[in-house]
Scaffold this active site. Structure first.
Site, PDB file in Angstrom:
ATOM      1  N   ASN A   8      44.605  47.644  31.322  1.00 49.58           N
ATOM      2  CA  ASN A   8      43.365  47.388  30.587  1.00 49.58           C
ATOM      3  C   ASN A   8      42.218  48.289  31.024  1.00 49.58           C
ATOM      4  O   ASN A   8      41.305  48.548  30.243  1.00 49.58           O
ATOM      5  CB  ASN A   8      42.999  45.905  30.670  1.00 49.58           C
ATOM      6  CG  ASN A   8      43.987  45.058  29.875  1.00 49.58           C
ATOM      7  OD1 ASN A   8      44.692  45.585  29.004  1.00 49.58           O
ATOM      8  ND2 ASN A   8      44.073  43.783  30.176  1.00 49.58           N
ATOM      9  N   CYS A  58      48.581  41.614  20.682  1.00 55.93           N
ATOM     10  CA  CYS A  58      49.461  40.492  21.008  1.00 55.93           C
ATOM     11  C   CYS A  58      49.098  39.253  20.187  1.00 55.93           C
ATOM     12  O   CYS A  58      47.953  39.039  19.816  1.00 55.93           O
ATOM     13  CB  CYS A  58      49.352  40.168  22.488  1.00 55.93           C
ATOM     14  SG  CYS A  58      50.503  41.110  23.493  1.00 55.93           S
ATOM     15  N   ARG A  83      41.136  35.928  18.218  1.00 62.20           N
ATOM     16  CA  ARG A  83      40.495  37.105  18.789  1.00 62.20           C
ATOM     17  C   ARG A  83      39.475  37.761  17.852  1.00 62.20           C
ATOM     18  O   ARG A  83      39.658  38.901  17.413  1.00 62.20           O
ATOM     19  CB  ARG A  83      41.562  38.110  19.255  1.00 62.20           C
ATOM     20  CG  ARG A  83      42.533  37.476  20.235  1.00 62.20           C
ATOM     21  CD  ARG A  83      43.530  38.434  20.789  1.00 62.20           C
ATOM     22  NE  ARG A  83      42.999  39.226  21.876  1.00 62.20           N
ATOM     23  CZ  ARG A  83      43.701  40.106  22.554  1.00 62.20           C
ATOM     24  NH1 ARG A  83      44.965  40.305  22.258  1.00 62.20           N
ATOM     25  NH2 ARG A  83      43.169  40.797  23.528  1.00 62.20           N
ATOM     26  N   ASP A 142      45.737  36.200  31.826  1.00 64.71           N
ATOM     27  CA  ASP A 142      46.909  37.093  31.786  1.00 64.71           C
ATOM     28  C   ASP A 142      47.963  36.737  32.845  1.00 64.71           C
ATOM     29  O   ASP A 142      49.032  37.334  32.869  1.00 64.71           O
ATOM     30  CB  ASP A 142      46.470  38.559  31.953  1.00 64.71           C
ATOM     31  CG  ASP A 142      45.629  39.038  30.779  1.00 64.71           C
ATOM     32  OD1 ASP A 142      45.661  38.368  29.720  1.00 64.71           O
ATOM     33  OD2 ASP A 142      44.947  40.069  30.910  1.00 64.71           O
ATOM     34  N   ARG A 178      54.786  47.050  26.636  1.00 69.50           N
ATOM     35  CA  ARG A 178      53.392  47.372  26.297  1.00 69.50           C
ATOM     36  C   ARG A 178      52.557  47.434  27.564  1.00 69.50           C
ATOM     37  O   ARG A 178      51.570  48.157  27.620  1.00 69.50           O
ATOM     38  CB  ARG A 178      52.803  46.278  25.391  1.00 69.50           C
ATOM     39  CG  ARG A 178      53.446  46.194  24.041  1.00 69.50           C
ATOM     40  CD  ARG A 178      52.760  45.147  23.228  1.00 69.50           C
ATOM     41  NE  ARG A 178      51.344  45.528  23.097  1.00 69.50           N
ATOM     42  CZ  ARG A 178      50.531  45.055  22.193  1.00 69.50           C
ATOM     43  NH1 ARG A 178      50.963  44.168  21.337  1.00 69.50           N
ATOM     44  NH2 ARG A 178      49.291  45.444  22.146  1.00 69.50           N
TER      45      ARG A 178
HETATM   46  N1  EPU Z   1      35.938  36.604  21.712  1.00 68.93           N
HETATM   47  C1  EPU Z   1      35.127  36.191  20.694  1.00 68.93           C
HETATM   48  N2  EPU Z   1      34.384  37.136  20.022  1.00 68.93           N
HETATM   49  C2  EPU Z   1      34.415  38.445  20.367  1.00 68.93           C
HETATM   50  C3  EPU Z   1      35.250  38.862  21.422  1.00 68.93           C
HETATM   51  C4  EPU Z   1      36.007  37.909  22.086  1.00 68.93           C
HETATM   52  O1  EPU Z   1      35.077  35.017  20.357  1.00 68.93           O
HETATM   53  O2  EPU Z   1      33.723  39.241  19.740  1.00 68.93           O
HETATM   54  C5  EPU Z   1      36.771  35.607  22.399  1.00 68.93           C
HETATM   55  C6  EPU Z   1      38.262  35.892  22.199  1.00 68.93           C
HETATM   56  O3  EPU Z   1      38.740  35.365  21.000  1.00 68.93           O
HETATM   57  C7  EPU Z   1      38.878  35.222  23.403  1.00 68.93           C
HETATM   58  C8  EPU Z   1      37.820  35.435  24.480  1.00 68.93           C
HETATM   59  O4  EPU Z   1      36.608  35.734  23.800  1.00 68.93           O
HETATM   60  O5  EPU Z   1      39.010  33.866  23.164  1.00 68.93           O
HETATM   61  C9  EPU Z   1      38.151  36.550  25.461  1.00 68.93           C
HETATM   62  O6  EPU Z   1      38.242  37.758  24.804  1.00 68.93           O
HETATM   63  P1  EPU Z   1      37.834  39.149  25.456  1.00 68.93           P
HETATM   64  O7  EPU Z   1      37.006  39.880  24.485  1.00 68.93           O
HETATM   65  O8  EPU Z   1      37.295  38.905  26.829  1.00 68.93           O
HETATM   66  O9  EPU Z   1      39.241  39.819  25.575  1.00 68.93           O
HETATM   67  P2  EPU Z   1      39.674  41.255  25.086  1.00 68.93           P
HETATM   68  O10 EPU Z   1      38.658  42.247  25.488  1.00 68.93           O
HETATM   69  O11 EPU Z   1      40.096  41.202  23.678  1.00 68.93           O
HETATM   70  C10 EPU Z   1      40.861  41.822  27.348  1.00 68.93           C
HETATM   71  C11 EPU Z   1      42.240  42.245  27.740  1.00 68.93           C
HETATM   72  C12 EPU Z   1      43.182  41.079  27.582  1.00 68.93           C
HETATM   73  C13 EPU Z   1      42.705  39.940  28.469  1.00 68.93           C
HETATM   74  C14 EPU Z   1      41.256  39.569  28.103  1.00 68.93           C
HETATM   75  C15 EPU Z   1      40.659  38.502  28.992  1.00 68.93           C
HETATM   76  C16 EPU Z   1      42.193  44.574  27.142  1.00 68.93           C
HETATM   77  C17 EPU Z   1      42.712  45.675  26.307  1.00 68.93           C
HETATM   78  N3  EPU Z   1      42.658  43.355  26.908  1.00 68.93           N
HETATM   79  O12 EPU Z   1      40.955  41.448  25.971  1.00 68.93           O
HETATM   80  O13 EPU Z   1      44.446  41.523  28.035  1.00 68.93           O
HETATM   81  O14 EPU Z   1      43.509  38.816  28.294  1.00 68.93           O
HETATM   82  O15 EPU Z   1      40.425  40.744  28.184  1.00 68.93           O
HETATM   83  O16 EPU Z   1      40.687  38.882  30.313  1.00 68.93           O
HETATM   84  O17 EPU Z   1      41.396  44.808  28.044  1.00 68.93           O
HETATM   85  C18 EPU Z   1      46.763  41.417  28.309  1.00 68.93           C
HETATM   86  O18 EPU Z   1      46.663  42.393  29.058  1.00 68.93           O
HETATM   87  O19 EPU Z   1      47.826  40.752  28.196  1.00 68.93           O
HETATM   88  C19 EPU Z   1      45.602  41.020  27.520  1.00 68.93           C
HETATM   89  C20 EPU Z   1      45.697  40.238  26.444  1.00 68.93           C
END
Ligand code: EPU
Length: 443
Positions: free
Chosen positions: A24, A118, A123, A307, A399
């Protein structure tokens, strides 16, 4: 094509393993590199399919990305020839949404298909949009594309209702080239956010406070200092290997880690009875046969990482007593419970809570990986189970995990990958590769 990992349980993991660069962090940094012109060299980049996909997207947009070593790339983005990311590539990974901020800042205009990724929940991207709009971008959704435009980005104060990792990263990247100061309040504090900020600062950005609740960014005219940067180690890969070690009641040394990043997991494993000794960049981990149940609640960093939730659920499924797991980040991250039940686990799911009643043993079965962490969890369950487990849909594991089964095999696990055409086995001395008529894999 469906790929499989076939696991025969019953072996204790033993030995030493080195962790790869963080998925990430690497994905965010590769997107951030589009803010620079040339001369970006990145080390410790994991060669996993998510990284390959983002590199394909970048190349399509006009970046030149060259793997010059197994774990290192050079990137140059003298100009961006295309401002629309291709649907076929973007649908493969959620992280392509991280191009929104940097491309908007660099080109003033971008079109990105709503990203895939995923299968772990809705999201949404409202927080990304809220932040970028505050900086002056006009955003709209047109036929499945996010369209963003901004003649000029101006610094602003943005409060995130939830400390979203992606929204923090996108806003931070856009703000680097905005006029004036941006404050992100209730920012995500994940180590990957800090790594991205450090990378951007080495390019010439002025970002302060990454890793705390409030990130301040002073906009600069351009970024482009030559940079040679090394991505942080993957705390989730390290954690997955630690859980596999404990699940098999093994004894493993995990090198190349930043122990502080894995603290929430270390604390839980210790509470369960595992012995963990931390060095500067190494963990020694040993598990007794008898473990204790624990309660786990996923939270934004420094809370327990979502995660790691599936892998820990697999582990707890054979720990006598009742464990509770509360998933606060993704509503669909309990899908693995259904697959674990096929192996004999007793897990009840009620909304965001899972109740795990430890059973004496799991039994091998055919199970499906619904997302990459679920896939890793099912392989761990297979390592504990009696008999043979077939994890189908195993391509999702690649992935995020490089050479997953080979690394476990090197620690003494009895498992194999099979992907239709090309098959290989990674078995220990007691197994009989002839049984499945697939050749023995050797390092
Ligand atoms: N959320 C919202 N609105 C937004 C953005 C997020 O409601 O505009 C919600 C999401 O739906 C979720 C929560 O906030 O319920 C957390 O989402 P976040 O934006 O923090 O996650 P992300 O940036 O989409 C990254 C990692 C994920 C990891 C999460 C939380 C990357 C590419 N992905 O996702 O990694 O689970 O942060 O730590 O950085 C994984 O590696 O398996 C993975 C899914």
């Amino acid at each position: 094509m469906d790929q499989k990992i076939i696991v025969r349980g019953g072996r204790r993991l033993k030995g030493r393993v080195r962790v790869n660069g963080a998925k990430n962090a690497a994905l965010a940094i590769l997107c951030g590199a589009t803010l620079a012109g040339e001369n970006v060299v990145l080390d410790n980049v994991p060669n996993i399919t998510d990284v390959q996909h983002i590199i394909q997207v970048l190349s399509f947009l006009g970046a030149r990305v060259v793997w010059w070593r197994e774990d290192a790339v050079t990137i140059s983005v003298p100009s961006l020839t295309v401002r629309e990311a291709p649907y076929d590539l973007v649908k493969k990974l959620r992280a392509s949404n991280l191009l929104l901020g940097p491309l908007l800042a660099r080109c003033g205009e971008v079109r990105i298909p709503l990203p895939g990724g995923c299968n772990i929940g809705a999201r949404p991207m409202d927080l990304h949009f809220k932040g970028l709009s505050a900086l002056g971008a006009e955003l709209s959704l047109e036929k499945g594309y996010i369209c963003a435009k901004a003649k000029r980005l101006r610094g602003a104060q943005v409060y995130l209702d939830f400390p979203s990792v992606g929204a923090t990263e996108n806003i931070m990247m856009a703000a680097c080239l905005a006029e004036g100061q941006t404050l992100i309040q209730n920012a995500a504090k994940e180590p990957e956010v800090v790594d991205l900020a450090n990378f951007l600062n080495s390019l010439g950005a002025r970002i302060f406070g990454a890793g705390t609740d409030v990130i301040r960014i002073e906009g600069v005219k351009e970024l482009g200092r030559p940079v040679h940067y090394s991505v942080i180690p993957d705390r989730i890969e390290a954690g997955t290997l630690m859980v596999a070690a404990v699940a098999t009641r093994g004894e493993v040394e995990i090198e190349g880690v930043i122990p502080r990043h894995i603290q929430p997991l270390t604390a839980k494993l210790r509470e369960m009875g595992a012995q963990i000794v931390e060095g500067e960049d190494v963990f020694y981990i040993k598990a007794p046969d008898e473990l204790r149940p624990v309660n786990v609640k996923t939270m934004p960093y420094p809370g327990f990482p979502t995660d790691m939730q599936s892998q820990v659920m697999a582990l707890l499924s054979t720990v006598p007593g009742t464990s509770l797991i509360v998933e606060n980040i993704y509503e669909n991250r309990f899908q693995v419970a259904q697959e674990l039940r096929r192996m004999g686990a007793q897990i009840k799911v009620e909304g965001r809570v899972a109740v795990v009643e430890g059973v004496p043993r799991l039994y091998g079965a055919q199970v499906r990986a619904t997302d990459l962490r679920a896939g890793a969890a099912l392989v761990i369950a297979g390592l504990m189970a009696e008999g043979e487990t077939e994890v189908v849909g195993a391509e999702v594991i690649y992935r995020g995990y490089k050479d997953f089964e080979k690394r476990l095999a090197r620690l003494g696990a009895d498992l194999a990958a099979a992907n239709g055409q090309e098959q290989f086995f990674a078995l220990g001395e007691k197994s009989d590769p002839g049984r499945r008529n697939i050749p023995t894999y050797r390092e």
